[in-house]
Design an enzyme around this catalytic site. Structure first.
Site, PDB file in Angstrom:
ATOM      1  NE  ARG A   1      -1.801  -2.406   2.624  1.00 51.90           N
ATOM      2  CZ  ARG A   1      -1.917  -3.654   2.372  1.00 51.90           C
ATOM      3  NH1 ARG A   1      -2.922  -3.868   1.689  1.00 51.90           N
ATOM      4  NH2 ARG A   1      -1.062  -4.497   2.737  1.00 51.90           N
ATOM      5  CB  THR A   2       3.505   2.543   2.338  1.00 50.42           C
ATOM      6  OG1 THR A   2       2.952   2.102   3.443  1.00 50.42           O
ATOM      7  CG2 THR A   2       4.136   3.773   2.436  1.00 50.42           C
TER       8      THR A   2
ATOM      9  CE  LYS B   1      26.355  -2.694  -8.277  1.00 49.45           C
ATOM     10  NZ  LYS B   1      26.512  -1.669  -9.258  1.00 49.45           N
TER      11      LYS B   1
ATOM     12  NE  ARG C   1       7.254   0.781   4.638  1.00 49.17           N
ATOM     13  CZ  ARG C   1       6.246   0.273   4.741  1.00 49.17           C
ATOM     14  NH1 ARG C   1       5.948  -0.926   4.494  1.00 49.17           N
ATOM     15  NH2 ARG C   1       5.037   1.029   5.185  1.00 49.17           N
TER      16      ARG C   1
ATOM     17  CG  HIS D   1       3.783   3.890   8.472  1.00 53.31           C
ATOM     18  ND1 HIS D   1       4.007   4.760   7.441  1.00 53.31           N
ATOM     19  CD2 HIS D   1       3.519   2.885   8.223  1.00 53.31           C
ATOM     20  CE1 HIS D   1       3.781   4.013   6.581  1.00 53.31           C
ATOM     21  NE2 HIS D   1       3.463   2.871   6.751  1.00 53.31           N
TER      22      HIS D   1
END
Ligand code: NCD
Length: 306
Positions: free
Chosen positions: A54-55, A83, A104, A132
């Site tokens: 969703r986000t 890497k 995130r 959040h």
């Protein structure tokens, strides 16, 4: 109204009630179609180091709906972190490609660090078990849409209050609007002391219980959360509390029948599907409100809206 232009959105601790009202009101203007095209010529980057449906997708949809451009990566495997590049170097690079950066990350404080390094505003789309904020904005918008106010609500927060970042941010927001909170969790998943101390300092009443029915029958919203399996160090500790709650049509009726059921999603098994068809169920509407709310936020911080 405070200006959002150029501002990073990291924690509810940095925000006031009037900031939250401004976001909710602006999202209302967006949803009613009163403003549009305000991200034209603007570019947003998403850097997701943790899974999301969703986000991330609603940020993408929000940008496209407002005429902007968006690009990024959905996991660290597809970035140069695989890497050995540092998080700081990734931020220093990507900030030069965009007007706003949505991040995130599993580590608490990662978004704050990024905002200290970045020359463009950073939006915290979830940092570990901490915060959040954009989920909270859409939660507030959905509550306001449902009952026409944010002041003086009785809100129950149920489930994983220890590791759930959505409830940490939401509890802080509700404390700015004179709410009453009922915190429903097993003893091992209670809200951390630090957040409870902040609730106490803000003067709002809250109670900790183990079953939703202990909240009485005057709850306006019951905000259900998933047990955050990925945050447990010990799988046995998770198994001991997995499946500990299941909200059913009977729960809704035991709570007086009027309570609105919310959930940030994803759901595992903590809300029975029979609840989906009840007028009380707000969770899919809530997920869809992520679009106007994220459009509004991006408009405000990039200066496309005021
Ligand atoms: C939440 C999250 O990522 O914290 N999901 C979301 O953004 N809607 C809730 C969760 O994962 O349980």
């Amino acid at each position: 109204m405070g200006s959002f232009k150029g501002r990073s959105i990291i924690s509810l601790r940095d925000m006031s009630a009037s900031d939250l009202v401004q976001i909710v009101e602006t999202a209302g203007r967006v949803k009613r179609g009163e403003v549009g095209g305000f991200l034209a010529g603007r570019t947003v980057a998403v850097m997701f180091f943790e899974p999301s449906t969703r986000t991330r997708l609603s940020f993408e949809s929000a940008v496209l709906h407002s005429g902007g451009s968006i690009f990024g990566f959905a996991s660290s495997d597809s970035s140069s972190q695989s890497k050995g590049e540092s998080f700081a170097d990734t931020v220093r690079t990507v900030m030069g490609y965009c007007d706003a950066l949505v991040i995130r990350h599993p580590v608490e404080g990662a978004a704050r660090l990024a905002s200290e390094l970045s020359t463009v505003p950073v939006i915290n789309a979830g940092d570990g078990a901490n915060q959040h904020p954009t989920q909270t904005f859409l939660d507030l918008f959905t509550m306001h849409e449902a009952v026409g106010r944010l002041e003086g609500l009785h809100v129950g927060l149920l489930g994983d209050l220890r590791y759930g970042r959505t409830v940490h941010s939401l509890a802080m927001a509700m404390s700015m609007f004179g709410s009453r909170l009922t915190l429903v969790s097993p003893p091992s998943l209670r809200m951390p002391e630090q957040f409870k101390a902040e609730l106490s300092n803000s003067g709002i009443p809250f109670r900790e219980v183990q079953q939703p029915e202990e909240a009485g029958t005057d709850m306006d919203f019951l905000y259900v959360t998933r047990i955050q399996r990925e945050r447990f160090v010990d799988p046995q500790e998770y198994e001991a509390v997995a499946h500990c709650y299941r909200v059913t049509a009977e729960t809704v009726s035991n709570l007086g029948g009027k309570v609105k059921i919310m959930h940030p999603l994803p759901r595992v098994d903590e809300i029975a599907e029979e609840v989906d068809g009840l007028p009380n169920a707000l969770y899919f509407k809530q997920a869809h409100n992520g679009i106007p709310v994220r459009q509004a936020l991006l408009g405000l911080i990039t200066g496309g809206l005021d």
